[in-house]
Write an enzyme that holds these catalytic residues in place. Sequence first.
Site, mmCIF file in Angstrom:
data_model
loop_
_atom_site.group_PDB
_atom_site.id
_atom_site.type_symbol
_atom_site.label_atom_id
_atom_site.label_comp_id
_atom_site.label_asym_id
_atom_site.label_seq_id
_atom_site.Cartn_x
_atom_site.Cartn_y
_atom_site.Cartn_z
ATOM 1 C CE LYS A 187 -3.730 -2.252 2.633
ATOM 2 N NZ LYS A 187 -4.620 -2.099 3.809
ATOM 3 C CE1 TYR A 214 -9.037 -2.750 0.813
ATOM 4 C CE2 TYR A 214 -8.386 -0.677 -0.193
ATOM 5 C CZ TYR A 214 -8.066 -1.826 0.510
ATOM 6 O OH TYR A 214 -6.767 -2.037 0.920
ATOM 7 C CB THR A 265 -7.246 -6.430 9.713
ATOM 8 O OG1 THR A 265 -7.538 -7.512 8.831
ATOM 9 C CG2 THR A 265 -7.579 -5.110 9.066
ATOM 10 N NE ARG A 314 -1.975 -5.847 7.177
ATOM 11 C CZ ARG A 314 -3.176 -6.243 6.764
ATOM 12 N NH1 ARG A 314 -3.869 -7.105 7.490
ATOM 13 N NH2 ARG A 314 -3.686 -5.786 5.632
ATOM 14 C CG ASN A 345 -3.288 -2.595 7.242
ATOM 15 O OD1 ASN A 345 -3.186 -2.204 6.091
ATOM 16 N ND2 ASN A 345 -4.386 -3.153 7.701
ATOM 17 C CG HIS A 388 -5.143 -6.146 -0.415
ATOM 18 N ND1 HIS A 388 -6.325 -6.221 0.280
ATOM 19 C CD2 HIS A 388 -5.274 -6.977 -1.486
ATOM 20 C CE1 HIS A 388 -7.141 -7.045 -0.357
ATOM 21 N NE2 HIS A 388 -6.519 -7.515 -1.434
ATOM 22 C CD GLU A 431 -8.651 -8.749 -3.741
ATOM 23 O OE1 GLU A 431 -7.518 -9.231 -3.546
ATOM 24 O OE2 GLU A 431 -9.484 -8.583 -2.825
HETATM 25 P P1 IDP Z 1 -7.270 -6.944 5.337
HETATM 26 O O1 IDP Z 1 -6.509 -5.835 4.666
HETATM 27 O O2 IDP Z 1 -6.551 -7.496 6.536
HETATM 28 O O3 IDP Z 1 -7.748 -8.004 4.384
HETATM 29 P P2 IDP Z 1 -9.997 -5.908 5.345
HETATM 30 O O4 IDP Z 1 -11.039 -6.295 6.325
HETATM 31 O O5 IDP Z 1 -10.148 -6.378 3.919
HETATM 32 O O6 IDP Z 1 -8.588 -6.290 5.959
HETATM 33 O O7 IDP Z 1 -9.962 -4.330 5.333
HETATM 34 C C1 IDP Z 1 -9.285 -3.623 4.323
HETATM 35 C C2 IDP Z 1 -8.524 -2.483 4.927
HETATM 36 O O8 IDP Z 1 -9.436 -1.553 5.480
HETATM 37 C C3 IDP Z 1 -7.617 -2.887 6.103
HETATM 38 O O9 IDP Z 1 -6.366 -3.359 5.685
HETATM 39 C C4 IDP Z 1 -7.527 -1.595 6.868
HETATM 40 O O10 IDP Z 1 -6.549 -0.739 6.291
HETATM 41 C C5 IDP Z 1 -8.907 -1.002 6.658
HETATM 42 N N1 IDP Z 1 -9.794 -1.364 7.777
HETATM 43 C C6 IDP Z 1 -10.419 -2.539 7.966
HETATM 44 N N2 IDP Z 1 -11.170 -2.523 9.093
HETATM 45 C C7 IDP Z 1 -10.999 -1.300 9.601
HETATM 46 C C8 IDP Z 1 -11.544 -0.659 10.756
HETATM 47 O O11 IDP Z 1 -12.325 -1.226 11.529
HETATM 48 N N3 IDP Z 1 -11.128 0.619 10.965
HETATM 49 C C9 IDP Z 1 -10.271 1.256 10.122
HETATM 50 N N4 IDP Z 1 -9.766 0.691 9.011
HETATM 51 C C10 IDP Z 1 -10.119 -0.575 8.764
#
Ligand code: IDP
Length: 147
Positions: free
Chosen positions: A9, A49, A91, A102, A112, A115, A126
């Site tokens: 990212k 997303y 996450t 991470r 973080n 992806h 994707e």
């Molecule tokens: P992942 O990246 O671990 O697969 P996802 O649930 O697909 O997690 O979420 C995508 C991205 O959205 C995360 O990497 C994070 O940057 C952001 N994100 C997910 N959940 C939250 C949240 O509850 N608060 C803030 N950002 C979040």
Amino acid sequence: MEQTFLMVKPDGVQRGLIGEIVKRFEQKGFQLIGCKLLVMTREQAEYHYAEHKGKDFFERLVTFITSGPVFAMVWEGEQVIALSRTMIGKTNSLEAMPGTIRGDFAVHTNLNLIHGSDSPASAEREIKNFFTEAELCRYSKVIEKWI
Ligand code: IDP
């Protein structure tokens, strides 16, 4: 052979972690079959997303992911989808274990670093959002039988 979509990212690119991240997947034994540095369009980011559309962090997420270059990759290997998720870490930054990408490098859930696709269906979707079939390079390595 299974394929997954991984993406460093904008925070990972800014912090100079592309090499470190690529190194980890190479050393694990996975095969890089496509990569490119690009700035995502808003449309591409919203599609990527889409499952988070409507959530309170969606706007911030799309703004962040389009704020600078990302390093998009396609990796191939046995169980690469699940194993790369393990290597990436949880996450929530508080739950990302040391030894994961991470856990070793990220402090905030918003920043973080990387992806990774979470299922075969998302990987396919994707990959198609970033790469044409012609951009993927399939090749065999003699080391494969040892991995
Ligand atoms: P992942 O990246 O671990 O697969 P996802 O649930 O697909 O997690 O979420 C995508 C991205 O959205 C995360 O990497 C994070 O940057 C952001 N994100 C997910 N959940 C939250 C949240 O509850 N608060 C803030 N950002 C979040």
